[in-house]
Design an enzyme around this catalytic site. Structure first.
Site, short mmCIF file in Angstrom:
data_model
loop_
_atom_site.label_atom_id
_atom_site.label_comp_id
_atom_site.label_asym_id
_atom_site.label_seq_id
_atom_site.Cartn_x
_atom_site.Cartn_y
_atom_site.Cartn_z
N GLY A 60 -16.49 9.34 11.43
CA GLY A 60 -16.05 8.28 10.73
C GLY A 60 -16.71 6.73 10.91
N GLY A 62 -16.30 2.28 10.68
CA GLY A 62 -15.20 1.31 10.34
C GLY A 62 -16.07 0.07 10.85
N GLY A 65 -17.49 -0.04 14.47
CA GLY A 65 -18.50 0.71 14.90
C GLY A 65 -18.16 2.32 14.25
CB VAL A 66 -20.06 5.10 14.65
CG1 VAL A 66 -20.17 6.78 13.91
CG2 VAL A 66 -21.03 4.18 13.89
CB VAL A 67 -14.95 7.78 15.21
CG1 VAL A 67 -14.28 9.13 16.06
CG2 VAL A 67 -14.29 6.64 15.44
CE LYS A 81 -12.22 2.49 17.47
NZ LYS A 81 -10.70 1.83 17.41
CG ASP A 197 -4.76 -0.23 9.10
OD1 ASP A 197 -4.31 -0.26 8.19
OD2 ASP A 197 -6.12 0.11 9.26
#
Length: 206
Positions: A60, A62, A65-67, A81, A197
């Site tokens: 994923g 965001g 950054g990136v997972v 993450k 969230d």
């Protein structure tokens, strides 16, 4: 993350403690100052006996950054993450603020996961590798902070609800999932931690 298994498929949930708050507060020019995420195949190592982790797939994206999915040298799977630090040398205040937010997220995640609650993703380690300097010494801080967490093989709750329709017509399983989610949120609230969230995309399933 929880290592416990559940008798009902896809019913065990875990929360990531809170989203990285850099998305909501990033300025208009922050994207251009962010470093490029590490490519697949990158190997990270915290220097322990657990061995290196190789980033093998993207799970994923965001504003933080990136997972990635990562494979350990021992054959294990992890979710990593990657938090990106600002690379803009002309905006030191932004970089410092971003760093404080990252450290706050890590501290809260460790606090929530300290009691091995089955509904909180386990934070296995935090890796901040150094980069070689011009003279070959490991002295330059990396623009990346890697949060190594347990890998959720069933993905997120949103995918199971909408795309795989796992819960369609299974009211008992829905009730079980809701109870697990409420228990995890209650655990966080009891520690003074608020997710901010909460949505199916941020709920991981085992």
């Amino acid at each position: 993350a929880a290592s416990t298994s559940s008798r009902s498929s896809y019913s065990l949930l875990s929360l990531t403690v809170m989203p990285s708050p850099t998305t909501a507060h990033a300025g208009a020019g922050s994207a251009s100052s962010a470093p490029t995420p590490p490519p697949l195949g990158t190997v990270i190592d915290d220097g322990t006996n657990d061995g290196a982790l190789q980033l093998s797939a993207v799970l994923g994206y965001g504003g933080y950054g990136v997972v990635y999915r990562a494979n350990s040298s021992a054959g294990g799977l992890y979710a990593v993450k990657c938090l990106l630090r600002s690379a803009n040398p002309n905006n030191l205040k932004q970089a410092q603020r971003q760093r404080r937010l990252h450290m706050r997220e890590i501290a809260l995640h460790r606090l929530a996961a300290a009691g091995d609650h089955p509904g909180i993703v386990r934070l296995a380690s935090v890796i901040e590798p150094a980069l070689p300097s011009e003279h070959g010494t490991q002295s330059i801080p990396s623009p990346y902070t890697f949060l190594v967490m347990d890998f959720a093989p069933c993905g997120d709750l949103f995918t199971l609800i909408l795309h795989k329709q796992v819960y369609l017509g299974r009211t008992g399983l829905v009730a079980q999932v809701f109870a697990q989610l409420a228990d995890a949120v209650s655990h966080c609230h009891g520690l003074g931690i608020f997710h901010r969230d909460l949505k199916p995309e941020n709920v991981l399933c085992w």
